[in-house]
Design a protein around this motif. Structure first.
Motif, PDB file in Angstrom:
ATOM      1  N   ARG A 208      67.507 -51.006 127.899  1.00  0.00           N
ATOM      2  CA  ARG A 208      66.802 -50.198 128.912  1.00  0.00           C
ATOM      3  C   ARG A 208      65.346 -50.631 129.017  1.00  0.00           C
ATOM      4  O   ARG A 208      64.798 -50.778 130.109  1.00  0.00           O
ATOM      5  CB  ARG A 208      66.903 -48.713 128.576  1.00  0.00           C
ATOM      6  N   LEU A 209      64.702 -50.851 127.868  1.00  0.00           N
ATOM      7  CA  LEU A 209      63.296 -51.260 127.876  1.00  0.00           C
ATOM      8  C   LEU A 209      63.142 -52.694 128.370  1.00  0.00           C
ATOM      9  O   LEU A 209      62.180 -53.005 129.078  1.00  0.00           O
ATOM     10  CB  LEU A 209      62.687 -51.077 126.484  1.00  0.00           C
ATOM     11  N   ALA A 210      64.078 -53.564 128.035  1.00  0.00           N
ATOM     12  CA  ALA A 210      64.042 -54.941 128.543  1.00  0.00           C
ATOM     13  C   ALA A 210      64.199 -54.935 130.060  1.00  0.00           C
ATOM     14  O   ALA A 210      63.534 -55.702 130.761  1.00  0.00           O
ATOM     15  CB  ALA A 210      65.144 -55.770 127.894  1.00  0.00           C
ATOM     16  N   ALA A 211      65.068 -54.069 130.574  1.00  0.00           N
ATOM     17  CA  ALA A 211      65.242 -53.965 132.029  1.00  0.00           C
ATOM     18  C   ALA A 211      63.934 -53.525 132.683  1.00  0.00           C
ATOM     19  O   ALA A 211      63.554 -54.040 133.741  1.00  0.00           O
ATOM     20  CB  ALA A 211      66.368 -52.986 132.361  1.00  0.00           C
ATOM     21  N   LEU A 212      63.232 -52.598 132.052  1.00  0.00           N
ATOM     22  CA  LEU A 212      61.936 -52.153 132.576  1.00  0.00           C
ATOM     23  C   LEU A 212      60.934 -53.306 132.578  1.00  0.00           C
ATOM     24  O   LEU A 212      60.284 -53.565 133.591  1.00  0.00           O
ATOM     25  CB  LEU A 212      61.403 -50.992 131.730  1.00  0.00           C
ATOM     26  N   LEU A 213      60.816 -54.007 131.452  1.00  0.00           N
ATOM     27  CA  LEU A 213      59.835 -55.092 131.330  1.00  0.00           C
ATOM     28  C   LEU A 213      60.122 -56.260 132.265  1.00  0.00           C
ATOM     29  O   LEU A 213      59.201 -56.899 132.759  1.00  0.00           O
ATOM     30  CB  LEU A 213      59.801 -55.620 129.889  1.00  0.00           C
ATOM     31  N   THR A 214      61.401 -56.568 132.483  1.00  0.00           N
ATOM     32  CA  THR A 214      61.770 -57.735 133.280  1.00  0.00           C
ATOM     33  C   THR A 214      62.086 -57.373 134.727  1.00  0.00           C
ATOM     34  O   THR A 214      62.458 -58.240 135.511  1.00  0.00           O
ATOM     35  CB  THR A 214      63.002 -58.438 132.674  1.00  0.00           C
ATOM     36  N   GLU A 215      61.946 -56.091 135.063  1.00  0.00           N
ATOM     37  CA  GLU A 215      62.292 -55.592 136.397  1.00  0.00           C
ATOM     38  C   GLU A 215      63.727 -55.982 136.749  1.00  0.00           C
ATOM     39  O   GLU A 215      64.038 -56.390 137.859  1.00  0.00           O
ATOM     40  CB  GLU A 215      61.295 -56.090 137.443  1.00  0.00           C
ATOM     41  N   ASP A 216      64.597 -55.833 135.759  1.00  0.00           N
ATOM     42  CA  ASP A 216      66.001 -56.201 135.873  1.00  0.00           C
ATOM     43  C   ASP A 216      66.756 -55.119 136.643  1.00  0.00           C
ATOM     44  O   ASP A 216      66.798 -53.969 136.222  1.00  0.00           O
ATOM     45  CB  ASP A 216      66.588 -56.364 134.463  1.00  0.00           C
ATOM     46  N   THR A 217      67.354 -55.493 137.744  1.00  0.00           N
ATOM     47  CA  THR A 217      68.105 -54.533 138.571  1.00  0.00           C
ATOM     48  C   THR A 217      69.606 -54.791 138.523  1.00  0.00           C
ATOM     49  O   THR A 217      70.350 -54.169 139.280  1.00  0.00           O
ATOM     50  CB  THR A 217      67.627 -54.598 140.032  1.00  0.00           C
TER      51      THR A 217
ATOM     52  N   LEU B 159      58.051 -57.833 120.058  1.00  0.00           N
ATOM     53  CA  LEU B 159      58.454 -58.635 121.209  1.00  0.00           C
ATOM     54  C   LEU B 159      58.011 -57.978 122.517  1.00  0.00           C
ATOM     55  O   LEU B 159      57.487 -58.633 123.414  1.00  0.00           O
ATOM     56  CB  LEU B 159      59.982 -58.818 121.207  1.00  0.00           C
ATOM     57  N   PHE B 160      58.202 -56.676 122.625  1.00  0.00           N
ATOM     58  CA  PHE B 160      57.891 -55.960 123.864  1.00  0.00           C
ATOM     59  C   PHE B 160      56.396 -55.758 124.082  1.00  0.00           C
ATOM     60  O   PHE B 160      55.950 -55.586 125.209  1.00  0.00           O
ATOM     61  CB  PHE B 160      58.568 -54.591 123.887  1.00  0.00           C
ATOM     62  N   THR B 161      55.615 -55.754 123.014  1.00  0.00           N
ATOM     63  CA  THR B 161      54.188 -55.454 123.151  1.00  0.00           C
ATOM     64  C   THR B 161      53.288 -56.587 122.692  1.00  0.00           C
ATOM     65  O   THR B 161      52.072 -56.432 122.682  1.00  0.00           O
ATOM     66  CB  THR B 161      53.815 -54.197 122.336  1.00  0.00           C
ATOM     67  N   GLY B 162      53.859 -57.710 122.306  1.00  0.00           N
ATOM     68  CA  GLY B 162      53.091 -58.824 121.754  1.00  0.00           C
ATOM     69  C   GLY B 162      52.187 -59.473 122.765  1.00  0.00           C
ATOM     70  O   GLY B 162      51.967 -58.976 123.874  1.00  0.00           O
TER      71      GLY B 162
ATOM     72  N   ASP C 189      52.547 -61.967 124.697  1.00  0.00           N
ATOM     73  CA  ASP C 189      53.119 -62.314 125.988  1.00  0.00           C
ATOM     74  C   ASP C 189      54.519 -61.721 126.147  1.00  0.00           C
ATOM     75  O   ASP C 189      55.516 -62.433 126.098  1.00  0.00           O
ATOM     76  CB  ASP C 189      53.174 -63.834 126.153  1.00  0.00           C
ATOM     77  N   PRO C 190      54.594 -60.396 126.345  1.00  0.00           N
ATOM     78  CA  PRO C 190      55.911 -59.773 126.490  1.00  0.00           C
ATOM     79  C   PRO C 190      56.651 -60.250 127.737  1.00  0.00           C
ATOM     80  O   PRO C 190      57.851 -60.057 127.856  1.00  0.00           O
ATOM     81  CB  PRO C 190      55.595 -58.272 126.568  1.00  0.00           C
ATOM     82  N   LEU C 191      55.946 -60.897 128.650  1.00  0.00           N
ATOM     83  CA  LEU C 191      56.592 -61.373 129.862  1.00  0.00           C
ATOM     84  C   LEU C 191      57.457 -62.601 129.611  1.00  0.00           C
ATOM     85  O   LEU C 191      58.131 -63.072 130.517  1.00  0.00           O
ATOM     86  CB  LEU C 191      55.543 -61.657 130.937  1.00  0.00           C
ATOM     87  N   GLN C 192      57.463 -63.108 128.386  1.00  0.00           N
ATOM     88  CA  GLN C 192      58.356 -64.216 128.060  1.00  0.00           C
ATOM     89  C   GLN C 192      59.807 -63.751 127.949  1.00  0.00           C
ATOM     90  O   GLN C 192      60.720 -64.557 127.978  1.00  0.00           O
ATOM     91  CB  GLN C 192      57.911 -64.915 126.784  1.00  0.00           C
ATOM     92  N   LEU C 193      60.022 -62.444 127.810  1.00  0.00           N
ATOM     93  CA  LEU C 193      61.376 -61.908 127.808  1.00  0.00           C
ATOM     94  C   LEU C 193      61.881 -61.944 129.243  1.00  0.00           C
ATOM     95  O   LEU C 193      61.207 -61.480 130.159  1.00  0.00           O
ATOM     96  CB  LEU C 193      61.384 -60.471 127.280  1.00  0.00           C
ATOM     97  N   LYS C 194      63.064 -62.522 129.442  1.00  0.00           N
ATOM     98  CA  LYS C 194      63.615 -62.681 130.783  1.00  0.00           C
ATOM     99  C   LYS C 194      65.044 -62.173 130.834  1.00  0.00           C
ATOM    100  O   LYS C 194      65.769 -62.223 129.840  1.00  0.00           O
ATOM    101  CB  LYS C 194      63.607 -64.162 131.202  1.00  0.00           C
TER     102      LYS C 194
END
Length: 195
Positions: free
Chosen positions: A75-84, A146-149, A151-156
């Protein structure tokens, strides 16, 4: 019934590997953590990232804890990556996902202990938590980093057709979780342009 499975994207950090226990192929979306045997297989495949004592005694509560953490991380990865993608959509709200991750971190309370064996000093973990909960806590802690480091935008989120996996972009040109997904995405784009 326990399922034998290959660990998707074994080079990813442990939290991403946990998220990727939800996987898909052209026939549908699957859950690789259905029973305690699946959790045992997954933790064994996780290798050094897991507490070496983990695959021993596991109970249904351990499975529930890992599935809860996995769903919160997705759920949090979907938020960070704008995963729809539909597999990313859950009924879990973001605040509950944050609470679930924080709870998992505290589930493995332990502390380092020093021991003397055959004249050598060694460190080992001590505490009231089971090995499974210590590993769960370590995975949740790594997820927070990973989520707050830096560069959390490296999670895809892999955007290849019918893929539901996440990955850490470790190369500037990496756009998919695997070369197979990259090939599927290119074939789909080619098909759309020519039909």
């Amino acid at each position: 019934m326990s399922h034998s499975f290959a660990l998707p994207l074994p080079g990813e950090p442990a939290p991403v590997r946990l998220m990727n226990t939800i996987w898909a192929d052209r026939h549908g979306v699957y859950d690789a953590l259905v029973d305690v045997g699946d959790l045992r297989s997954w933790l064994t495949a996780l290798g050094p990232a897991a507490d070496p004592a983990v695959p021993g005694r596991l109970v249904t509560a351990d499975l529930t804890a890992y599935r809860t953490l996995r769903d919160a991380l997705r759920r949090l990865a979907a938020l960070l990556t704008e995963d729809t993608r539909s597999a990313a959509a859950t009924d879990l709200d973001v605040e509950q996902a944050v609470a679930d991750v924080n709870h998992a971190v505290t589930a493995g309370s332990n502390w380092p202990q020093l021991s003397l064996r055959r004249g050598h000093l060694e460190q080992h973990a001590a505490g009231t938590a089971s090995p499974a909960m210590r590993s769960l806590s370590a995975i949740a802690t790594e997820a927070i980093q990973l989520f707050t480091g830096e560069d959390p935008l490296q999670l895809k989120a892999c955007q290849a057709p019918s893929c539901v996996l996440y990955f850490v972009k470790n190369h500037p040109r990496r756009e998919w979780c695997s070369t197979a997904c990259g090939n599927r995405a290119r074939v789909a784009r080619h098909y759309q342009r020519h039909h």
